[in-house]
Design an enzyme around this catalytic site. Structure first.
Site, PDB file in Angstrom:
ATOM      1  N   ASN A 134      20.634  31.893  32.171  1.00  0.00           N
ATOM      2  CA  ASN A 134      21.768  32.303  33.008  1.00  0.00           C
ATOM      3  C   ASN A 134      22.820  33.084  32.206  1.00  0.00           C
ATOM      4  OD1 ASN A 134      23.029  30.360  31.487  1.00  0.00           O
ATOM      5  ND2 ASN A 134      23.641  29.052  33.191  1.00  0.00           N
ATOM      6  N   GLU A 177      29.120  28.633  29.951  1.00  0.00           N
ATOM      7  CA  GLU A 177      28.373  28.926  31.162  1.00  0.00           C
ATOM      8  C   GLU A 177      29.017  30.095  31.931  1.00  0.00           C
ATOM      9  OE1 GLU A 177      25.535  27.690  31.502  1.00  0.00           O
ATOM     10  OE2 GLU A 177      25.458  25.519  31.759  1.00  0.00           O
ATOM     11  N   HIS A 179      24.201  32.083  29.254  1.00  0.00           N
ATOM     12  CA  HIS A 179      25.156  31.316  28.438  1.00  0.00           C
ATOM     13  C   HIS A 179      24.893  31.495  26.941  1.00  0.00           C
ATOM     14  CE1 HIS A 179      22.482  27.460  28.641  1.00  0.00           C
ATOM     15  NE2 HIS A 179      22.345  27.987  27.457  1.00  0.00           N
ATOM     16  N   ASP A 207      27.225  23.610  19.364  1.00  0.00           N
ATOM     17  CA  ASP A 207      27.500  22.848  20.588  1.00  0.00           C
ATOM     18  C   ASP A 207      26.827  21.473  20.519  1.00  0.00           C
ATOM     19  OD1 ASP A 207      24.855  23.657  20.885  1.00  0.00           O
ATOM     20  OD2 ASP A 207      25.222  24.965  22.588  1.00  0.00           O
TER      21      ASP A 207
HETATM   22  C1  GLP Z   1      20.862  25.531  25.234  1.00  0.00           C
HETATM   23  C2  GLP Z   1      21.879  25.483  24.069  1.00  0.00           C
HETATM   24  C3  GLP Z   1      22.099  26.820  23.461  1.00  0.00           C
HETATM   25  C4  GLP Z   1      20.761  27.508  23.340  1.00  0.00           C
HETATM   26  C5  GLP Z   1      20.288  27.902  24.710  1.00  0.00           C
HETATM   27  C6  GLP Z   1      18.906  28.516  24.762  1.00  0.00           C
HETATM   28  O1  GLP Z   1      21.340  24.937  26.375  1.00  0.00           O
HETATM   29  N1  GLP Z   1      23.146  24.921  24.409  1.00  0.00           N
HETATM   30  O2  GLP Z   1      22.748  26.682  22.202  1.00  0.00           O
HETATM   31  O3  GLP Z   1      20.895  28.649  22.523  1.00  0.00           O
HETATM   32  O4  GLP Z   1      20.427  26.833  25.622  1.00  0.00           O
HETATM   33  O5  GLP Z   1      17.916  27.562  24.536  1.00  0.00           O
HETATM   34  P1  GLP Z   1      16.414  27.948  24.164  1.00  0.00           P
HETATM   35  O6  GLP Z   1      16.457  28.593  22.836  1.00  0.00           O
HETATM   36  O7  GLP Z   1      15.663  26.656  24.158  1.00  0.00           O
HETATM   37  O8  GLP Z   1      15.945  28.893  25.219  1.00  0.00           O
END
Ligand code: GLP
Length: 245
Positions: A139, A146, A141, A70
């Site tokens: 949440n 989302e 995702h 992403d």
């Molecule tokens: C972000 C990214 C995801 C990531 C997730 C968790 O917004 N778009 O690819 O896996 O949220 O992030 P983190 O590993 O910092 O908790």
């Protein structure tokens, strides 16, 4: 989902080492593997271990192909918090992976649909993704899929939820306006031949329970992992704390 594929580790470092070994196995078995990487805090340790263990063992990454999960729309790839910047710094540069071996979303695209189509076609032409590493948002995702997302979607644009924007702010060194993301869709997550979902820390324990033990629903995009036929969920003790199974 095959419960033997839910692995719980004593700490973040052990989880990260195990994830790195799984990716290394994929590349050793198939040096031309198509790999897909997430960013965020969760996989930082995995990438550190991957680089160290690849160097130690002489694992050859020169023929693999890498895709980014992403990207933040409107953010240039040379900005510290962009997914491109992070993957370049944590994975591609240290493993000497060349630009010709990489395809990432362009955060500055003005033609989002064409950008998505380019990614979809590339994945199809490569014969699919062999190994996809993802994290999970608080949440539920995956990537930028989302809650409420259509699970049949491939690459698409997504308006981001407040919790995602709040978490996202911390990835950038200077204040950066973010509102939307571009992401692979759940259809592509589900089609990955091997899916690795990582989560660590107490902030992920409630959503991990919902995703793995709750109803499969777009309200919790990560819950679709329960239907994946080759998914590995790697957790530290804290993220696994609310699991009952
Ligand atoms: C972000 C990214 C995801 C990531 C997730 C968790 O917004 N778009 O690819 O896996 O949220 O992030 P983190 O590993 O910092 O908790």
């Amino acid at each position: 989902m095959n419960l033997t594929h839910i692995k719980i580790y004593n700490d973040y470092d052990k989880m990260s080492a195990a994830a790195a070994e799984l990716i290394l196995d994929v590349v050793r078995t198939n040096p031309e593997a198509v790999l897909c990487f997430a960013t965020g805090n969760t996989p930082v340790g995995t990438y550190r271990e991957l680089v160290a263990r690849a160097k130690e063992s002489g694992t050859d990454f020169s023929r693999c192909f890498c895709i980014g999960l992403d990207e933040w729309l409107g953010v240039p790839g040379n900005k510290s918090g962009s997914c491109k910047y992070i993957l370049q710094e944590q994975v591609f540069d240290p493993l000497a992976i060349k630009q010709t071996q990489v395809h990432l979303f362009d955060g500055l695209t003005t033609a989002v649909e064409a950008e998505c189509e380019k990614m979809n076609t590339l994945i199809e032409n490569k014969g699919g993704i062999d190994c996809m590493l993802v994290g999970i948002g608080t949440n539920g995702h995956i990537g930028f899929n989302e809650p409420g997302v259509d699970s049949r979607l491939k690459a698409h644009e997504q308006v981001l939820h407040d919790s995602t924007l709040d978490a996202g702010k911390h990835y950038f060194k200077e204040p950066t306006p973010i509102k939307k993301g571009i992401t692979l869709g759940l259809a592509q997550v589900m089609q990955a031949k091997m899916l690795l979902l990582l989560a660590n820390g107490v902030s992920k324990s409630a959503i991990i329970r919902k995703a793995l033990e709750g109803e499969i629903s777009p309200a919790v995009p990560a819950s679709f992992i329960q239907q994946h036929t080759n998914a590995y969920v790697l957790l530290d003790k804290e993220a696994a704390a609310e699991l009952t199974l």
